[in-house]
Design a protein around this motif. Structure first.
Motif, PDB file in Angstrom:
ATOM      1  N   LEU A   1      -9.035  16.869   7.256  1.00 46.28           N
ATOM      2  CA  LEU A   1     -10.355  16.974   6.653  1.00 46.28           C
ATOM      3  C   LEU A   1     -11.394  16.682   7.720  1.00 46.28           C
ATOM      4  N   SER A   2     -12.335  17.613   7.892  1.00 50.39           N
ATOM      5  CA  SER A   2     -13.381  17.415   8.892  1.00 50.39           C
ATOM      6  C   SER A   2     -14.606  18.222   8.485  1.00 50.39           C
ATOM      7  N   GLU A   3     -15.546  18.346   9.399  1.00 50.88           N
ATOM      8  CA  GLU A   3     -16.779  19.069   9.090  1.00 50.88           C
ATOM      9  C   GLU A   3     -17.233  19.827  10.322  1.00 50.88           C
ATOM     10  N   PHE A   4     -18.042  20.848  10.091  1.00 50.50           N
ATOM     11  CA  PHE A   4     -18.625  21.609  11.189  1.00 50.50           C
ATOM     12  C   PHE A   4     -20.040  22.020  10.783  1.00 50.50           C
ATOM     13  N   HIS A   5     -20.834  22.357  11.785  1.00 51.90           N
ATOM     14  CA  HIS A   5     -22.215  22.749  11.563  1.00 51.90           C
ATOM     15  C   HIS A   5     -22.283  24.257  11.384  1.00 51.90           C
ATOM     16  N   LEU A   6     -22.795  24.682  10.251  1.00 46.10           N
ATOM     17  CA  LEU A   6     -22.960  26.092   9.941  1.00 46.10           C
ATOM     18  C   LEU A   6     -24.452  26.367   9.854  1.00 46.10           C
TER      19      LEU A   6
ATOM     20  N   PHE B   1       0.830  -1.193   0.000  1.00 47.38           N
ATOM     21  CA  PHE B   1       0.000   0.000   0.000  1.00 47.38           C
ATOM     22  C   PHE B   1       0.872   1.253   0.000  1.00 47.38           C
ATOM     23  N   GLN B   2       0.502   2.193  -0.869  1.00 48.64           N
ATOM     24  CA  GLN B   2       1.158   3.504  -0.850  1.00 48.64           C
ATOM     25  C   GLN B   2       0.599   4.392   0.255  1.00 48.64           C
ATOM     26  N   SER B   3      -0.706   4.340   0.452  1.00 53.29           N
ATOM     27  CA  SER B   3      -1.333   5.144   1.495  1.00 53.29           C
ATOM     28  C   SER B   3      -2.578   4.434   1.992  1.00 53.29           C
ATOM     29  N   VAL B   4      -2.861   4.600   3.268  1.00 57.52           N
ATOM     30  CA  VAL B   4      -4.047   4.025   3.893  1.00 57.52           C
ATOM     31  C   VAL B   4      -4.651   5.095   4.783  1.00 57.52           C
ATOM     32  N   GLU B   5      -5.963   5.275   4.701  1.00 53.52           N
ATOM     33  CA  GLU B   5      -6.649   6.259   5.529  1.00 53.52           C
ATOM     34  C   GLU B   5      -8.002   5.716   5.939  1.00 53.52           C
ATOM     35  N   LEU B   6      -8.323   5.895   7.235  1.00 53.25           N
ATOM     36  CA  LEU B   6      -9.607   5.461   7.764  1.00 53.25           C
ATOM     37  C   LEU B   6     -10.519   6.666   7.903  1.00 53.25           C
ATOM     38  N   MET B   7     -11.634   6.657   7.176  1.00 51.61           N
ATOM     39  CA  MET B   7     -12.614   7.732   7.212  1.00 51.61           C
ATOM     40  C   MET B   7     -13.777   7.292   8.093  1.00 51.61           C
ATOM     41  N   HIS B   8     -13.975   8.002   9.217  1.00 55.19           N
ATOM     42  CA  HIS B   8     -15.013   7.631  10.170  1.00 55.19           C
ATOM     43  C   HIS B   8     -16.377   8.184   9.743  1.00 55.19           C
ATOM     44  N   LYS B   9     -17.414   7.437  10.075  1.00 50.11           N
ATOM     45  CA  LYS B   9     -18.805   7.862   9.905  1.00 50.11           C
ATOM     46  C   LYS B   9     -19.509   7.647  11.237  1.00 50.11           C
TER      47      LYS B   9
ATOM     48  N   ASP C   1     -27.926  25.301   9.929  1.00 50.38           N
ATOM     49  CA  ASP C   1     -28.525  23.998   9.666  1.00 50.38           C
ATOM     50  C   ASP C   1     -27.722  23.187   8.659  1.00 50.38           C
ATOM     51  N   GLU C   2     -26.622  23.732   8.153  1.00 48.25           N
ATOM     52  CA  GLU C   2     -25.817  23.069   7.140  1.00 48.25           C
ATOM     53  C   GLU C   2     -24.622  22.372   7.778  1.00 48.25           C
ATOM     54  N   ILE C   3     -24.122  21.361   7.099  1.00 44.70           N
ATOM     55  CA  ILE C   3     -22.878  20.679   7.470  1.00 44.70           C
ATOM     56  C   ILE C   3     -21.874  20.931   6.357  1.00 44.70           C
ATOM     57  N   VAL C   4     -20.802  21.616   6.672  1.00 45.21           N
ATOM     58  CA  VAL C   4     -19.809  22.019   5.682  1.00 45.21           C
ATOM     59  C   VAL C   4     -18.517  21.267   5.960  1.00 45.21           C
ATOM     60  N   GLU C   5     -17.976  20.650   4.942  1.00 48.81           N
ATOM     61  CA  GLU C   5     -16.674  20.004   5.065  1.00 48.81           C
ATOM     62  C   GLU C   5     -15.589  21.029   4.796  1.00 48.81           C
ATOM     63  N   TYR C   6     -14.575  21.013   5.639  1.00 50.67           N
ATOM     64  CA  TYR C   6     -13.489  21.978   5.475  1.00 50.67           C
ATOM     65  C   TYR C   6     -12.153  21.254   5.457  1.00 50.67           C
ATOM     66  N   LEU C   7     -11.186  21.941   4.963  1.00 54.02           N
ATOM     67  CA  LEU C   7      -9.853  21.389   4.786  1.00 54.02           C
ATOM     68  C   LEU C   7      -8.853  22.339   5.420  1.00 54.02           C
TER      69      LEU C   7
ATOM     70  N   PRO D   1       0.424  26.419  12.886  1.00 53.04           N
ATOM     71  CA  PRO D   1      -0.792  25.659  13.160  1.00 53.04           C
ATOM     72  C   PRO D   1      -0.625  24.188  12.842  1.00 53.04           C
ATOM     73  N   PHE D   2      -1.226  23.359  13.637  1.00 54.29           N
ATOM     74  CA  PHE D   2      -1.201  21.935  13.343  1.00 54.29           C
ATOM     75  C   PHE D   2      -2.574  21.298  13.455  1.00 54.29           C
ATOM     76  N   ARG D   3      -3.581  22.060  13.905  1.00 55.75           N
ATOM     77  CA  ARG D   3      -4.892  21.458  14.075  1.00 55.75           C
ATOM     78  C   ARG D   3      -5.944  22.548  14.072  1.00 55.75           C
ATOM     79  N   VAL D   4      -7.172  22.167  13.728  1.00 50.82           N
ATOM     80  CA  VAL D   4      -8.300  23.090  13.777  1.00 50.82           C
ATOM     81  C   VAL D   4      -9.245  22.646  14.879  1.00 50.82           C
ATOM     82  N   HIS D   5      -9.537  23.566  15.768  1.00 55.54           N
ATOM     83  CA  HIS D   5     -10.523  23.314  16.817  1.00 55.54           C
ATOM     84  C   HIS D   5     -11.905  23.519  16.204  1.00 55.54           C
TER      85      HIS D   5
END
Length: 1146
Positions: free
Chosen positions: A779-784, A645-653, A786-792, A829-833
C-alpha cells in the motif's frame, strides 16, 4: 516468493553407497542430517557439508528373516522453542518387503554443553507432555557463579562479542573463522526395535509428538488379490470383500487398536466404491481419503466409540472417470500453516482450503493444469511454497499456485547448446532432472537427488513486507542498474541460518522465531531472529530504486552492529520495524498466571507480545570509528497489552515525522499506537504566550521519541463476515478504512461511510472482497497531477494493481481488478516503482558456456501507467471534447515514463481487434499523443515495433500516408525524426510480401531531400550513417535444408529481379528494351536450373542475393551491368586460335 539462486553449491556421488543404489532420501526433522536408505543400509549425511557421517548395515541373518528395506519415514516432533536447540535423540522407521517395521534410534552428542531437547512422558498414559523447552528458556542452568561471571564481563566492559564487525578488518578474522566454520557433532544410529506385522502394509505413518504408529491395508479379505493387482478388472465382489484396515500401534507399550472402514457408521461403505488415495494428516490427526466417486472424506478416530467419525469434505468433478479403462493418478500434499490441501488428479492441480474451524469442509481456491502428470508434490517446512516433479523437470510454486521457477527452460537451453555431446549435457544439467527433492528445515536449501548424485541448491527468498531478498549468506536489494546489491550476513547470524527451522503446528501459536529483515530511510539494514539482532551502518547506494535523499554522508563500507542483551531471560523477537532511525521490536514472551481455583495450585502459561523501542540513532555514525554500544541499555519504552498479536504493521507519515503502529490482538481488538518525533504533533495550542511556547520547546529537547495510544477499535462484530482468527495482516488506510488479508489468500476491504439519516450522520460499514489467492500486497501513494492517490499492488498469480480515491469515503476509481497486467507467466512482480508506476519482477535466466552453465536472477520491469491512461480513455465518448483529453494529459504528463507508456498503449491498441470501441479509444489515444511535444517520436517508435500488416490501420487513424507523413517531418525540419522514420520506412519496404515493392522515384526524391537537410544543418556524420541504409535490402544469411524451401526462396528472388527490371534500366541508363533485361534475368536463372546439390544451390542463391543488393543500391557501374549483355552487343567474330581459347578458359 522463492527462486533458484545459482548453481548447486556442492554435491556427492550416491550412485553406489556401500555398493547399493539409494532407494529414498529423507530429512530428519530438527537435526542437521539427511537419511539415505538402501536395501540393506541406513546412511546419515550431514546437510551443510554433504559428508556421510555414519551408517548401519543389517546382517545377512536379519535380511533373510525380516526382508530388505523398501521405505523409510521419520518421527515428527513439533518443537516450540526459538532458541535453536536440536533434538537429543529421534527415531526413523524402515519398512521391509516382509511387512516388518524396523525402528532405528539416532542419538546426537553435542560438542559443547549438554543442551538439547528431550521428551517428557506422563507415567500412566505414556503421553508426551513436553518435547521442547519453553519459548524463551535456555537449557543452561544459571547459578550464582553465572551471575558473577556476567557481572564481571559488564564491569570489565568486555565479553566475547565484538559490537562492530568489520568484515575486512584483520582483528575480526578469528571471530569470522569461528562463526563461519562449525563442528560436525558426533552421531550414532543403532537398531532399537523390530515389529513383525501380521497384515500386509500399503502405507504407514507416525503421529506427531506421539509413540503411535499407524498402519493401513486395503487388500480384500478371503482372496481377490489377483483382481487387485489388475486395476482395470476390479469386480464388485472384490470391492465388497475389501475392509480397508487401519491399525494403531503404540511403539512403547505395543498396544494395538484395529479399526475397519467397514465399521464406520457415516461412510457409505455399502456402495462398494474403491478408495483411490489414503493419507494421514499429521498436523490434525485425521485421515483424508478419496474414492472413485471423486469424494473427499475426512476420518477422525473416536476413542470412546472405537470407530471413525466421517464427514464428506469436498466433491470433485466426475470428468476424471469418463474412461473407465484409464487409471486416475492421485497425489496429496498438506499445508498445516495455511490449511491448504493440494489434490492432483492426473495433471489437474486443485488447491483446497479448510473452511471450518475443525476443517471438516474444504472449498476450491484455485485449479490449474500441468502439461504432464506429477510424480510427487512436496510442501516446504515453512508451508510457503511447494515443488512438483514431473517425468523430467521440476517446478517451484507459491502457496497459491504461482510458478516461480521451472527447470524445463534451463534444460532446453542447455540441450540446444550441447546437442552434439550427450556427456556434456549430463554434466551440466543433471540436477535439473531430479528423482526426488528434499527441502531443508530452514527452507533455504534444496537437496536434489538424481540417479547418480545428491546436490545442494540455494534458494533466493523475498522478505515479506519488504523489498529485500535473503539467501544463506547474503541480504540483497535491487539498485538502479537492475542488479542485486548484496551485503554479507553478519557472522553471528551464520550459525542461526544453519540451525534455523520453520516448522509450524496448527494447534499452537507460532512460538518459533521469525527471520525478519528491514531497511530504513537512512539506508540501514537490520536482521533479527529470536535472541539475535544486528543493524548495519548506512551504506551508499545512490542507484537504489526509490532511494530517498541521503540525510547524512554515507559510505560504501558498511559495518554490522550486534545487539547485546544484559538480561538473563533471552529475547524472542518475532518482528521489528524501523521508525526513522529508531527500532521497534515485537518480543514474544511467556508469562505464568496462577489459577483462581483453590484446589488447583497449577500455573497457566500465557503467551504475551511486548513492544520495545530502541534508540538506535547513534548507529548511523558507527562507521566513523567511535565505540558504539548496541545493547539493552538503549531501551526507551517497553510495554505489553496482556495478549499476543496476530498482525502488526507500521504506517509511516513522512510529512510530519510520525507513524501509526496498527496492532491486531488475539482478543479481536485493533490497537493503534502513535509514534512521533514531535511532542506536540497533532495538538493545536491556542495560547499565544511566547514564553509558554519557548518552555514547550525546551521540554521537548529532553525527549527522543513519543509513543502514545491513539485509540482501540473492537472488531468482534465483523467476525461473522470474515474469520478474524485467520487474519495475517491488517492495514489502515486514511486512518479509517481497513484491509484484512487472510491466510487463505482472500483480501477484504472494510470501508467506513458517513450516511445522512435526517439531521444526523451515521457511520456505515461495508465489507468488500477485493481478490482471492493474494500472496501479499503493498500500500502506497503517488502524485497524479495535483492529486495524491493511494494504490494497492497485489502480488498473486495474476499481477493486479488497484487504485482507490478515498477522499469522500468512496472508491470511484477502481481499475485493473480483473485484467491481467503481466502476460508472460515467467514474470513475477514483487514491488511497484512509484515514480515510474511500473511493476518490478524477477526471473531465472541461464546460459551454457563450454561444459558448465551459468545461472542467475534477472530483474524485469512491467509498466502499468498506460493502464491508468487506458481506463480514462475508455470512459470518454464521441461527445467528449478536447478539454477531457487535455485534463488527462495534464494529470499524467509529470511521470517520467509517460511517453513510453503512451507508446506501449498505442502498440497494444493497434495490434488488438478493431471493433467500434477499440477504434474510438484509438482515435482518442492518437489525439492525446498529438498533445505531447514528443508525439511524432512516439509514433515512429511504435512503427518500429508493429508488423507491416498494421501500417494501414495506423495511417488511416492519422488520415495520412507514409509519404505525406515524411514530407511533414521534412517541412518541420526535424532532422533526427526524419532519419529514424526513414530507417523504419526502408525496413517496411524490404519486408517479404506479395504487395511490397522496392524504392520508387518518389522515395528517392525524399531520401535526397533528407540528405540535403542534413547538409544544411551540418550533420555530415549523419550523412555518412545514412549511407548504411542501403543495407536495408540485405538478407540475413540462411541455409535451406530441403529442396522445397530452396525452390521457394529462388522463386522469390527471381520475382524481385523481374519487378526491379525497369529500375535497373533507369539507374544504369541501359539502351535496350526492358524485355531484354527480363530475358537476361531468366537466362541467368535457367543456367543453374538442374543443379541438385543442396549445398551448391545455397551458395548460388547467396551470390544471387548479393547481386540483387548491389544492383538495386547502385553499387555497380554501367560497364559491370553491360558485361551480362556482351553476347548481344558484340559484333566481332570470335577467333578460334589456341591463345584466344586459352585466355577465354582462364
Amino acid at each position: 516468493m522463492y527462486w533458484i539462486d545459482g548453481l548447486p553449491q556442492r554435491s556427492i556421488s550416491i550412485s553406489h553407497l556401500e555398493g547399493e543404489d539409494v532407494l529414498k532420501i529423507v530429512s530428519v526433522p530438527h537435526t542437521p542430517y539427511l537419511c539415505c536408505l538402501t536395501s540393506t543400509t541406513v546412511h546419515l549425511v550431514e546437510q551443510h557439508s554433504l559428508l556421510p557421517v555414519t551408517y548401519h548395515r543389517r546382517k545377512v541373518e536379519s535380511l533373510k528373516q525380516y526382508g530388505f528395506n523398501i521405505n523409510i519415514k521419520t518421527k515428527i516432533h513439533r518443537v516450540k522453542s526459538c532458541q535453536l536447540e536440536t533434538l537429543k535423540y529421534t527415531n526413523v522407521m524402515v519398512l521391509t518387503d516382509k511387512n516388518c517395521i524396523k525402528i532405528y534410534q539416532i542419538v546426537l552428542s553435542k560438542s559443547k554443553g549438554n543442551d538439547g531437547i528431550f521428551e517428557v512422558n506422563f507415567v500412566d498414559s505414556n503421553d508426551i507432555l513436553q518435547n521442547s523447552l519453553p519459548i524463551v528458556s535456555t537449557s543452561n542452568n544459571l547459578g550464582i557463579m553465572d551471575y558473577v561471571k556476567q557481572a564481571t564481563k559488564l564491569i570489565m566492559g568486555g565479553g566475547d562479542q565484538v559490537p562492530v564487525e568489520n568484515l575486512e578488518h584483520f582483528n575480526n578474522c578469528a571471530i569470522d573463522d569461528e562463526k563461519n566454520n562449525y563442528d560436525i557433532n558426533k552421531v550414532r544410529i543403532s537398531p532399537y526395535r523390530m515389529f513383525r506385522l501380521t497384515m500386509e502394509i500399503d502405507d504407514y505413518w507416525l503421529k506427531s509428538n506421539s509413540h503411535d504408529l499407524i498402519l493401513y491395508n486395503e487388500k480384500p479379505a478371503n482372496g481377490g488379490q489377483e483382481d487387485m493387482n489388475n486395476d482395470n478388472n476390479v469386480t464388485s465382489d472384490t470391492l465388497k470383500r475389501m475392509h480397508y484396515i487401519f491399525e494403531t500401534i503404540n511403539l512403547k507399550t505395543s498396544h494395538a487398536v484395529t479399526v475397519s472402514l467397514k465399521d464406520c457408521p457415516n461412510y457409505p461403505f455399502h456402495e462398494g466404491t474403491r478408495l483411490l488415495y489414503v493419507t494421514f494428516d499429521v498436523s490434525r490427526d485425521q485421515f483424508l481419503i478419496l474414492n472413485e466417486k471423486n469424494e473427499l472424506w475426512i476420518l477422525r478416530y473416536d476413542e470412546s466409540k472405537s470407530t471413525f467419525n466421517s464427514k464428506l469434505a469436498f466433491q470433485f468433478n466426475k470428468d476424471h472417470h469418463k474412461d473407465s479403462q484409464s487409471r486416475v493418478h492421485v497425489k496429496f500434499a498438506l499445508n498445516s500453516k495455511y490449511s491448504i490441501l493440494i489434490v492432483a488428479l492426473n495433471n489437474e492441480i486443485h488447491l483446497l482450503k479448510g473452511t471450518t474451524k475443525d476443517h471438516h469442509q474444504f472449498t476450491l481456491l484455485k485449479k490449474f493444469t500441468l502439461k504432464i502428470i506429477p510424480k510427487s508434490i512436496t510442501w516446504s517446512p515453512n508451508d510457503e511454497f511447494f515443488i512438483t516433479i514431473g517425468q523430467q523437470y521440476f517446478r517451484i510454486f507459491t502457496k497459491f499456485g504461482s510458478c516461480t521457477f521451472s527447470s524445463r527452460y534451463i534444460k532446453n537451453e542447455v540441450d540446444q547448446i550441447h546437442h552434439h555431446s550427450s556427456e556434456a549435457q549430463v554434466e551440466v544439467s543433471d540436477w535439473l532432472t531430479p528423482k526426488s527433492i528434499i527441502v531443508s528445515d530452514n527452507s533455504l536449501f534444496l537437496y536434489i537427488q538424481t540417479q547418480e548424485r545428491l546436490y545442494e541448491v540455494t534458494l533466493l527468498t523475498s522478505i515479506v513486507k519488504s523489498d529485500l531478498f535473503i539467501n544463506s549468506r547474503y541480504i540483497s536489494l535491487i539498485n538502479g542498474t537492475n542488479k542485486f546489491l548484496q551485503f554479507p550476513l553478519p557472522t553471528s547470524f551464520l550459525p542461526v541460518i544453519r540451525q534455523l527451522e520453520t516448522y509450524h503446528h496448527p494447534h499452537h501459536i507460532t512460538h518459533v522465531g521469525n527471520l525478519v529483515c528491514k531497511r530504513n530511510s537512512y539506508n540501514q539494514l537490520s536482521i533479527s531472529y529470536g535472541n539475535h539482532l544486528a543493524v548495519l551502518t548506512p551504506f551508499s547506494s545512490r542507484n537504489v530504486i526509490e532511494e530517498p535523499m541521503p540525510r547524512l554522508q554515507q559510505t560504501n563500507q558498511a559495518l554490522w552492529l550486534n545487539f547485546n542483551s544484559h538480561f538473563t531471560t533471552p529475547f524472542n523477537i518475532i518482528d521489528h520495524f524501523w521508525f526513522e532511525d529508531y527500532l521497534v521490536l515485537i518480543n514474544r514472551v511467556s508469562m505464568f498466571e496462577e489459577d483462581n481455583d483453590d484446589k488447583n495450585d497449577d500455573e497457566t502459561e500465557l503467551i504475551v507480545d511486548e513492544i520495545i523501542v530502541l534508540n538506535t540513532t547513534h548507529t548511523r555514525f558507527a562507521i566513523g570509528g567511535e565505540p558504539v554500544d548496541f545493547d539493552t541499555d538503549l531501551i526507551l519504552w517497553r510495554h505489553n497489552f496482556g495478549n499476543w498479536f496476530q498482525s502488526v504493521e507500521l504506517m509511516h507519515k513522512p510529512k510530519n515525522d510520525s507513524g501509526s503502529l496498527v496492532i491486531q490482538s488475539n482478543d479481536k481488538k485493533v490497537i493503534i499506537l502513535e509514534l512521533s518525533l514531535n511532542k506536540h504533533h497533532g495538538r493545536s495550542s491556542s495560547s499565544t504566550d511566547l514564553q509558554q511556547q519557548q518552555q514547550q520547546q525546551e521540554d521537548a529537547k529532553d525527549y527522543k521519541i513519543f509513543v502514545g495510544l491513539n485509540r482501540t477499535i473492537h472488531i468482534n462484530n465483523i467476525n461473522s463476515k470474515i474469520p478474524l482468527d485467520e487474519v495475517t495482516r491488517l492495514s489502515l488506510i486514511k486512518e479509517s478504512h481497513m484491509l484484512f488479508h487472510l491466510n487463505s489468500g482472500e483480501l477484504y476491504f472494510l470501508k467506513h461511510k458517513l450516511a445522512q439519516v435526517g439531521n444526523q450522520k451515521n457511520i456505515m460499514h461495508e465489507m468488500v472482497k477485493i481478490a482471492d489467492c493474494v500472496e501479499s500486497f503493498e500500500l502506497s501513494e503517488f502524485h497524479l497531477g495535483d492529486e495524491i492517490v493511494e494504490y494497492l499492488c497485489i502480488r498473486s498469480g495474476e499481477a493486479q494493481v488497484l487504485v482507490y480515491d478515498l477522499d469522500n469515503g468512496t472508491n470511484h476509481l477502481i481499475i485493473l481488478k480483473d485484467k491481467r497486467i503481466v502476460d508472460d507467466v515467467m514474470f513475477y512482480p514483487f514491488r511497484v516503482h512509484q515514480r515510474q508506476l511500473s511493476l518490478i519482477g524477477i526471473e531465472t535466466a541461464s546460459v551454457a558456456k563450454g561444459n558448465y552453465v551459468l545461472l542467475w536472477n534477472n530483474i524485469l520491469y512491467q509498466h502499468i501507467l498506460y493502464k491508468f491512461v487506458e481506463s480514462e480513455l475508455r470512459s470518454m465518448g464521441d461527445e467528449d471534447g478536447d478539454e477531457d483529453l487535455k485534463h488527462t494529459y495534464s494529470r499524467y504528463k509529470g511521470f517520467p515514463s509517460f511517453d513510453h507508456n503512451l507508446e506501449i498503449l498505442l502498440y497494444e491498441q493497434l495490434t488488438t481487434n478493431n471493433d467500434c470501441t477499440m477504434k474510438l479509444l484509438l482515435r482518442n489515444l492518437v489525439s492525446l499523443i498529438q498533445l505531447s511535444p514528443n508525439g511524432d517520436s512516439i509514433f515512429i517508435n511504435c512503427l518500429r515495433k508493429i508488423e507491416i500488416d498494421y501500417w494501414s490501420v495506423f495511417f488511416n487513424v492519422l488520415n495520412t500516408t507514409p509519404h505525406e507523413y515524411m514530407k511533414k517531418l521534412i517541412t518541420n525540419e526535424n532532422v533526427e525524426l526524419c532519419y529514424r522514420f526513414l530507417i523504419v520506412y526502408l525496413n517496411y519496404k524490404k519486408e517479404d510480401g506479395e504487395f511490397q515493392s522496392s524504392l520508387d522515384s518518389n522515395d528517392r526524391n525524399i531520401i535526397l531531400a533528407i540528405i540535403t537537410m542534413l547538409d544544411k544543418y551540418h550533420k555530415w556524420e549523419w550523412c555518412f550513417e545514412i549511407m548504411t541504409l542501403a543495407t536495408a535490402f540485405a538478407e540475413t544469411t540462411k541455409r535451406s535444408l530441403t529442396a522445397a524451401d530452396m525452390r521457394k526462396r529462388v522463386l522469390h528472388l527471381y520475382r524481385k529481379f523481374i519487378r526491379n527490371s525497369q529500375e535497373f534500366s533507369n539507374l544504369y541508363e541501359l539502351d535496350m528494351p526492358v524485355s531484354n533485361i527480363k530475358t537476361k534475368i531468366r537466362q541467368e536463372f535457367e543456367r543453374n536450373r538442374y543443379v541438385k546439390n543442396i549445398d551448391i544451390t545455397n551458395v548460388l542463391y547467396m551470390k544471387g542475393q548479393m547481386e540483387f543488393q548491389e544492383l538495386v543500391n547502385f553499387w555497380k557501374q554501367q560497364c559491370h551491368v553491360l558485361n551480362y549483355f556482351d553476347e548481344q552487343t558484340s559484333k566481332d567474330v570470335p577467333k578460334s586460335d589456341f591463345v584466344s581459347g586459352f585466355l577465354k578458359g582462364n
